[in-house]
Scaffold this active site. Structure first.
Site, PDB file in Angstrom:
ATOM      1  N   CYS A   1      40.628  -5.524  -3.034  1.00 50.80           N
ATOM      2  CA  CYS A   1      41.427  -5.433  -4.266  1.00 50.80           C
ATOM      3  C   CYS A   1      40.686  -6.059  -5.434  1.00 50.80           C
ATOM      4  CB  CYS A   1      42.756  -6.164  -4.080  1.00 50.80           C
ATOM      5  SG  CYS A   1      43.697  -5.591  -2.682  1.00 50.80           S
TER       6      CYS A   1
HETATM    7  N1  SAJ Z   1      39.356 -16.349  -4.273  1.00 50.31           N
HETATM    8  C1  SAJ Z   1      38.702 -17.400  -4.893  1.00 50.31           C
HETATM    9  N2  SAJ Z   1      39.444 -18.286  -5.609  1.00 50.31           N
HETATM   10  C2  SAJ Z   1      40.801 -18.166  -5.741  1.00 50.31           C
HETATM   11  C3  SAJ Z   1      41.443 -17.089  -5.105  1.00 50.31           C
HETATM   12  C4  SAJ Z   1      40.708 -16.187  -4.377  1.00 50.31           C
HETATM   13  O1  SAJ Z   1      37.483 -17.527  -4.789  1.00 50.31           O
HETATM   14  O2  SAJ Z   1      41.427 -19.016  -6.379  1.00 50.31           O
HETATM   15  C5  SAJ Z   1      38.572 -15.366  -3.517  1.00 50.31           C
HETATM   16  C6  SAJ Z   1      38.987 -15.269  -2.068  1.00 50.31           C
HETATM   17  O3  SAJ Z   1      38.268 -16.158  -1.259  1.00 50.31           O
HETATM   18  C7  SAJ Z   1      38.622 -13.815  -1.744  1.00 50.31           C
HETATM   19  C8  SAJ Z   1      38.840 -13.090  -3.058  1.00 50.31           C
HETATM   20  O4  SAJ Z   1      38.799 -14.095  -4.073  1.00 50.31           O
HETATM   21  O5  SAJ Z   1      37.269 -13.696  -1.375  1.00 50.31           O
HETATM   22  C9  SAJ Z   1      40.171 -12.362  -3.139  1.00 50.31           C
HETATM   23  O6  SAJ Z   1      41.147 -13.289  -2.750  1.00 50.31           O
HETATM   24  P1  SAJ Z   1      42.736 -13.014  -2.981  1.00 50.31           P
HETATM   25  O7  SAJ Z   1      43.440 -14.283  -2.701  1.00 50.31           O
HETATM   26  O8  SAJ Z   1      42.957 -12.389  -4.279  1.00 50.31           O
HETATM   27  O9  SAJ Z   1      43.095 -12.088  -1.757  1.00 50.31           O
HETATM   28  P2  SAJ Z   1      43.157 -10.533  -1.659  1.00 50.31           P
HETATM   29  O10 SAJ Z   1      41.915  -9.845  -2.035  1.00 50.31           O
HETATM   30  O11 SAJ Z   1      43.705 -10.259  -0.304  1.00 50.31           O
HETATM   31  O12 SAJ Z   1      44.205 -10.175  -2.786  1.00 50.31           O
HETATM   32  C10 SAJ Z   1      45.468  -9.809  -2.425  1.00 50.31           C
HETATM   33  C11 SAJ Z   1      45.946  -9.017  -3.600  1.00 50.31           C
HETATM   34  N3  SAJ Z   1      47.094  -8.281  -3.188  1.00 50.31           N
HETATM   35  C12 SAJ Z   1      47.232  -7.032  -3.624  1.00 50.31           C
HETATM   36  O13 SAJ Z   1      46.443  -6.499  -4.360  1.00 50.31           O
HETATM   37  C13 SAJ Z   1      48.409  -6.328  -3.131  1.00 50.31           C
HETATM   38  C14 SAJ Z   1      46.274  -9.926  -4.761  1.00 50.31           C
HETATM   39  O14 SAJ Z   1      46.970  -9.176  -5.769  1.00 50.31           O
HETATM   40  C15 SAJ Z   1      47.144 -11.044  -4.312  1.00 50.31           C
HETATM   41  O15 SAJ Z   1      47.491 -11.864  -5.420  1.00 50.31           O
HETATM   42  C16 SAJ Z   1      46.356 -11.851  -3.297  1.00 50.31           C
HETATM   43  O16 SAJ Z   1      46.214 -10.987  -2.157  1.00 50.31           O
HETATM   44  C17 SAJ Z   1      47.079 -13.127  -2.906  1.00 50.31           C
HETATM   45  O17 SAJ Z   1      47.800 -13.676  -3.761  1.00 50.31           O
HETATM   46  O18 SAJ Z   1      46.833 -13.581  -1.790  1.00 50.31           O
END
Ligand code: SAJ
Length: 444
Positions: A283
């Site tokens: 995403c």
């Molecule tokens: N990450 C960071 N720092 C942060 C948050 C994330 O480095 O503060 C990194 C994570 O390690 C990962 C990437 O970014 O490598 C994405 O992390 P993510 O927490 O955004 O997880 P995703 O990719 O699974 O995002 C999903 C998304 N859900 C949908 O699109 C339906 C996102 O919109 C959600 O907000 C997110 O999950 C969530 O909140 O967990």
């Protein structure tokens, strides 16, 4: 389970709405991955007759045997709905005939030159066009740029000779599946829904209203498409910001994690994001780029997203430089060093490698001559290009034989005490060793 609509029953838009409201509609889900499978089983458990279509026959046979391959959908749930006949996994497009509603949950990755790859949506739309029996509501869930539903999906459906607003209606509803999230699931995550016209909106809201607690209706598919991209661009840009702040903080001698924790004490106007080794997943690295691509097509300047991409994509190299610093503690250069990587999936406690920062880190470390091993309880085998590695057990021996332990993904299950006791040097990219004060830890 209520009896599904037989094709002989009169079918009209009023009957369709009635069948949706009474849970007797035939609902099809195209694409049975981490988005489609939870949705299909949610509809089936509400009593709908659900046809689950996927081109991957291995997925279909696993589901038919009552086995799940999606972390958040237990096999018991699959066995229950398949056993009751409520859920019919298939690779036969003919099974889609007579569906009152069809939901498209297929991937929207990049092409090789990082443009939107809409080929999966096109293929799903052509499949629907080949079996479309009016009246039918088609909902797109796959993330794409605003305009995709109207500009791409509708023309393909009309190529069947069927007419929009007569034979079929369309809507967009972004997926909000967060793999591994124990708190939010389909039912308790508000669902944004935008129909192309009132009847589409009514039908789509009724459909999702039967499985989710809260439907958020917007005026059009474009609004819903844009809402999704706002959500994920917000995350990408803020993660990039905190990554850049982390690089500055290091030079300033500030512990960025403690500073963020202090900032997060502000009860309004702030939301914590955390620095990391880069941004992975299906995403965040991809969705904002779809928006940037469309914006450029329209001649709009969109610098934030490109800058955020550059910063996030630079983090793996920064991590390699920290690793170089760590192995120097043993008097080694990277080219002669052994590096044990902890965690390769893109975020904690899941098994998904897509766009994981570990991919770029491993590639660069190997390019610079380091000997890599990894431990990831969720990823038993790591294959990429001509690299094939098997996850090693985390033992005093595997830890001590490395010149540096590089934590990329902070799985909860990783035994940090064991690592802290036996590692020559540690690079911590996730603040996993916040409570360890030993001087052989290099933090992001
Ligand atoms: N990450 C960071 N720092 C942060 C948050 C994330 O480095 O503060 C990194 C994570 O390690 C990962 C990437 O970014 O490598 C994405 O992390 P993510 O927490 O955004 O997880 P995703 O990719 O699974 O995002 C999903 C998304 N859900 C949908 O699109 C339906 C996102 O919109 C959600 O907000 C997110 O999950 C969530 O909140 O967990």
């Amino acid at each position: 389970m209520k009896s599904p609509t037989s094709s002989s029953q009169t079918r009209s838009w009023e009957n369709t709405l009635e069948r949706i409201k009474t849970g007797t509609a035939r609902v099809a889900v195209i694409g049975l991955g981490y988005v489609g499978l939870p949705l299909a089983t949610a509809f089936a458990r509400k009593g709908f007759h659900v046809i689950g279509f996927d081109v991957d026959s291995e997925k279909v046979s696993a589901l038919t045997d009552g086995r799940s391959y999606v972390l958040d959908v237990p096999s018991d749930t699959v066995a229950e709905v398949v056993g009751s006949g409520a859920f019919e996994p298939t690779s036969d497009a003919q099974a889609l005939r007579g569906a009152d509603a069809i939901v498209i949950c297929v991937p929207t990755p990049f092409t090789v030159d990082r443009a939107p790859d809409l080929s999966y949506i096109e293929s799903a739309a052509k499949t629907i066009a080949s079996v479309l029996e009016p009246p039918c509501l088609i909902v797109l869930e796959s993330t794409s740029y605003p305009g995709t539903t109207e500009e791409l999906l509708v023309p393909i459906l009309e190529s069947s000779g069927r007419k929009l607003h007569e034979d079929f209606e369309v809507a967009f509803s972004p997926e909000r599946v967060d793999p591994g999230n124990k708190r939010y699931h389909i039912e308790n995550t508000p669902k944004v829904v935008g129909g192309l016209g009132n009847r589409a909106g009514d039908l789509a809201c009724a459909l999702y209203g039967s499985v989710v607690d809260k439907v958020v209706r917007v005026d059009s598919p474009r609004d819903a498409e844009m809402a999704k991209l706002i959500e994920n661009t917000f995350r990408q840009v803020n993660i990039a910001l905190v990554n850049e702040l982390a690089l500055i903080a290091k030079r300033l001698g500030v512990n960025i994690w403690k500073a963020i924790e202090a900032a997060a004490s502000k009860p309004f106007g702030y939301m914590p994001f955390y620095p990391g080794p880069g941004v992975g997943g299906h995403c965040i690295p991809i969705d904002p780029h779809y928006l940037a691509w469309k914006a450029r097509e329209l001649g709009c300047e969109i610098s934030f997203i490109e800058l955020a991409e550059r910063i996030n994509q630079s983090m793996p190299i920064h991590v390699v430089r920290l690793t170089e610093e760590a192995v120097a503690m043993s008097g080694k250069k990277l080219a002669e060093a052994k590096v044990l990587i902890l965690g390769v999936s893109y975020k904690r406690d899941i098994d998904d490698l897509r766009e994981s920062p570990a991919l770029a880190i491993i590639e660069q470390l190997q390019k610079e001559g380091a000997e890599i091993s990894y431990h990831d309880p969720y990823v038993p085998v790591y294959r990429r290009g001509n690299i094939e590695l098997k996850s090693v057990d985390l033992t005093p021996d595997t830890i001590e034989s490395a010149d540096c332990v590089l934590l990329v993904t902070d799985h909860s299950i990783i035994d940090k005490d064991l690592v802290a006791r036996h590692a020559k040097a540690i690079v911590d990219t996730r603040n996993a060793f916040a409570n360890y004060q030993q001087d052989n830890i290099i933090r992001l």
